[in-house]
Design a protein around this motif. Structure first.
Motif, PDB file in Angstrom:
ATOM      1  N   THR A  79     -18.038  14.171 -15.211  1.00 14.28           N
ATOM      2  CA  THR A  79     -19.184  13.898 -16.074  1.00 14.28           C
ATOM      3  C   THR A  79     -19.214  14.984 -17.147  1.00 14.28           C
TER       4      THR A  79
ATOM      5  N   SER B  37     -19.729   7.975 -22.668  1.00 13.48           N
ATOM      6  CA  SER B  37     -20.404   7.165 -21.649  1.00 13.48           C
ATOM      7  C   SER B  37     -20.333   5.671 -21.973  1.00 13.48           C
TER       8      SER B  37
ATOM      9  N   ILE C 205     -18.581   3.317 -19.283  1.00 12.00           N
ATOM     10  CA  ILE C 205     -19.403   2.286 -18.643  1.00 12.00           C
ATOM     11  C   ILE C 205     -18.871   0.898 -18.976  1.00 12.00           C
TER      12      ILE C 205
ATOM     13  N   PRO D 269     -19.109   4.998 -10.854  1.00  8.60           N
ATOM     14  CA  PRO D 269     -20.431   4.669 -11.409  1.00  8.60           C
ATOM     15  C   PRO D 269     -21.394   5.849 -11.478  1.00  8.60           C
ATOM     16  N   LEU D 270     -21.384   6.717 -10.491  1.00 11.21           N
ATOM     17  CA  LEU D 270     -22.287   7.871 -10.509  1.00 11.21           C
ATOM     18  C   LEU D 270     -21.943   8.805 -11.665  1.00 11.21           C
TER      19      LEU D 270
ATOM     20  N   TYR E 249     -20.290   8.204 -14.445  1.00 14.74           N
ATOM     21  CA  TYR E 249     -20.519   7.605 -15.759  1.00 14.74           C
ATOM     22  C   TYR E 249     -22.005   7.430 -16.055  1.00 14.74           C
ATOM     23  N   SER E 250     -22.783   7.167 -15.045  1.00 17.25           N
ATOM     24  CA  SER E 250     -24.231   7.071 -15.235  1.00 17.25           C
ATOM     25  C   SER E 250     -24.816   8.440 -15.589  1.00 17.25           C
TER      26      SER E 250
ATOM     27  N   PHE F  48     -16.515   1.238 -15.305  1.00 17.87           N
ATOM     28  CA  PHE F  48     -17.707   1.642 -14.563  1.00 17.87           C
ATOM     29  C   PHE F  48     -17.503   1.594 -13.053  1.00 17.87           C
TER      30      PHE F  48
ATOM     31  N   SER G 118     -23.224  10.828 -17.100  1.00 18.01           N
ATOM     32  CA  SER G 118     -22.815  11.104 -18.481  1.00 18.01           C
ATOM     33  C   SER G 118     -23.741  10.404 -19.465  1.00 18.01           C
ATOM     34  N   ALA G 119     -24.182   9.198 -19.129  1.00 16.64           N
ATOM     35  CA  ALA G 119     -25.127   8.473 -19.990  1.00 16.64           C
ATOM     36  C   ALA G 119     -26.478   9.196 -20.025  1.00 16.64           C
ATOM     37  N   VAL G 120     -26.913   9.720 -18.885  1.00 13.18           N
ATOM     38  CA  VAL G 120     -28.162  10.493 -18.843  1.00 13.18           C
ATOM     39  C   VAL G 120     -28.029  11.726 -19.733  1.00 13.18           C
TER      40      VAL G 120
END
Length: 136
Positions: A105, A33, A37, A45-46, A48-49, A41, A51-53
């Motif tokens: 993701t 992530s 990002i 964006p959805l 990668y975000s 990004f 994946s960060a979550v």
């Protein structure tokens, strides 16, 4: 009484394997992530975000399993349930509306890119955490 006496030990038996797997998933999801990002990004964006979550969830569960204790066990149980819900929602979403995800993701296709570990891990975690509560 020492600081660890009376603390539910979660890192024994299958718990040790869970910590190892969550640790590996944490490193993979965090590094993936951060790279995505930082470098691309605007492409997805959805995805990668999300994946960060997933990375944050994996790190938190790893921490709570290592920490041990009843509060940590309950927090890990709630987080595993939330993780499972996330995997099921995102997995279904990626199959129903693939155009919303130009890139995968961690939880895409129920974790297909990670050999389905993202869907199996929370199920195993929930089982272990419930079993450890009964043993305590």
């Amino acid at each position: 009484m020492t600081a660890t006496e009376g603390t539910t030990r979660l890192v024994k038996g299958p718990g040790m394997l869970l910590v190892w797997l969550y640790g590996v998933m944490s490193v993979g999801a965090v590094s993936r992530s951060i790279y995505q990002i930082a470098s691309e990004f605007d492409r997805a964006p959805l995805a990668y975000s999300l994946s960060a979550v997933a990375a944050v969830v994996y790190v938190f569960i790893t921490y709570t399993l290592v920490r041990g204790g009843e509060k940590a066990r309950r927090a890990a149980l709630v987080c595993c349930a939330a993780e499972l819900a996330g995997v099921l929602v995102v997995g279904t979403w990626t199959l129903v509306e693939p155009s919303a995800f130009p890139d995968a993701t961690v939880w895409s296709d129920f974790g297909y890119g990670y050999v389905f570990i993202p869907v199996l891990l929370p199920l195993t975690g929930i089982w272990w955490l419930r079993k450890s509560a009964k043993a305590a």
